[in-house]
Design a protein around this motif. Structure first.
Motif, PDB file in Angstrom:
ATOM      1  N   UNK A 195      -2.950 -23.267  50.703  1.00  0.00           N
ATOM      2  CA  UNK A 195      -2.889 -21.828  50.465  1.00  0.00           C
ATOM      3  C   UNK A 195      -2.224 -21.567  49.125  1.00  0.00           C
ATOM      4  N   UNK A 196      -2.487 -20.396  48.583  1.00  0.00           N
ATOM      5  CA  UNK A 196      -1.911 -19.989  47.299  1.00  0.00           C
ATOM      6  C   UNK A 196      -1.357 -18.585  47.438  1.00  0.00           C
ATOM      7  N   UNK A 197      -0.120 -18.404  46.965  1.00  0.00           N
ATOM      8  CA  UNK A 197       0.502 -17.084  46.932  1.00  0.00           C
ATOM      9  C   UNK A 197       0.708 -16.715  45.464  1.00  0.00           C
ATOM     10  N   UNK A 198       0.168 -15.580  45.048  1.00  0.00           N
ATOM     11  CA  UNK A 198       0.350 -15.102  43.681  1.00  0.00           C
ATOM     12  C   UNK A 198       1.431 -14.038  43.689  1.00  0.00           C
ATOM     13  N   UNK A 199       2.542 -14.360  43.043  1.00  0.00           N
ATOM     14  CA  UNK A 199       3.679 -13.458  42.989  1.00  0.00           C
ATOM     15  C   UNK A 199       4.153 -13.368  41.557  1.00  0.00           C
ATOM     16  N   UNK A 200       3.242 -12.955  40.682  1.00  0.00           N
ATOM     17  CA  UNK A 200       3.491 -13.026  39.249  1.00  0.00           C
ATOM     18  C   UNK A 200       4.243 -11.834  38.691  1.00  0.00           C
ATOM     19  N   UNK A 201       4.529 -10.822  39.508  1.00  0.00           N
ATOM     20  CA  UNK A 201       5.275  -9.660  39.028  1.00  0.00           C
ATOM     21  C   UNK A 201       4.434  -8.825  38.078  1.00  0.00           C
ATOM     22  N   UNK A 202       5.146  -8.019  37.251  1.00  0.00           N
ATOM     23  CA  UNK A 202       4.437  -7.123  36.340  1.00  0.00           C
ATOM     24  C   UNK A 202       4.513  -7.627  34.922  1.00  0.00           C
TER      25      UNK A 202
END
Length: 202
Positions: A195-202
């Motif tokens: 699985x992949x979680x994208x939590x790259x912010x702004x």
């Protein structure tokens, strides 16, 4: 059906990415926590001491089990979780596959410092003749061309600013552990994750 992979890639290591990584790690998953910067934490570390008492509040931003007992839990301790592998200075360039079986390609930019050898003694920064505006402190002060992102950086390892490094080699010569290696090549990594979680912010 391909076998499902019990590992997770978390892209972005701000407060959301760190919390996701820790929760997954506590659940028994192997977690690869990546970020394009040389350290993790995002803007969280710029907010860690709060008015009026200047106390560290990282644990309260990331409550773990019991908010009334959150002083027991330290974010910096959690980042050394055995199930979490930190991959700073990295960018995901390709992602293929399907849920349960992804292949991720990463470009990992060398910090020109051997992490395992760096003791963060600071001698390299002391002799560095180059001073530039420190983006971490919104250019309110200067930093050297070899630097640690912030005083509580994770990992606590120096990084050479390639764009401003003159390669005078003073840092190379003074390093007691021979950790500074200018022109150390970048690397590539291939990860297998479910699985992949994208939590790259702004």
């Amino acid at each position: 059906m391909p076998e499902k992979v019990g590992a997770v890639l978390v892209i972005g290591s701000g407060v959301g990415g760190i919390r996701s990584a820790f929760d997954l790690a506590e659940s028994g998953f192997k977690v690869y926590l990546t970020d394009r910067s040389p350290g993790i934490g995002g803007t969280l570390y710029q907010l860690e001491t709060w008015f009026p008492d200047n106390q560290c509040e990282l644990c309260k931003l990331l409550p773990v089990f019991n908010r009334d007992e959150c002083s027991q839990f330290c974010l910096r301790r959690d980042l050394s979780h055995p199930n979490i592998e930190l991959i700073p200075n990295s960018i995901v360039t390709r992602l293929t596959g399907e849920p349960g079986n992804f292949k991720a390609s990463l470009d990992v930019k060398s910090r020109w410092v051997i992490e395992e050898k760096c003791t963060a003694c600071g001698l390299c920064a002391q002799v560095c003749p180059v001073e530039i505006n420190d983006e971490f402190d919104r250019s309110l002060k200067k930093r050297k061309a070899i630097y640690v992102r912030n005083p509580q950086a994770v990992p606590n390892v120096y990084t050479v600013d390639r764009d401003n490094c003159t390669k005078c080699r003073k840092c190379v010569e003074i390093c007691p552990t021979k950790a500074v290696v200018l022109n150390m090549p970048d690397t590539k990594r291939e990860l297998s994750v479910g699985a992949v979680i994208i939590s790259s912010g702004s």
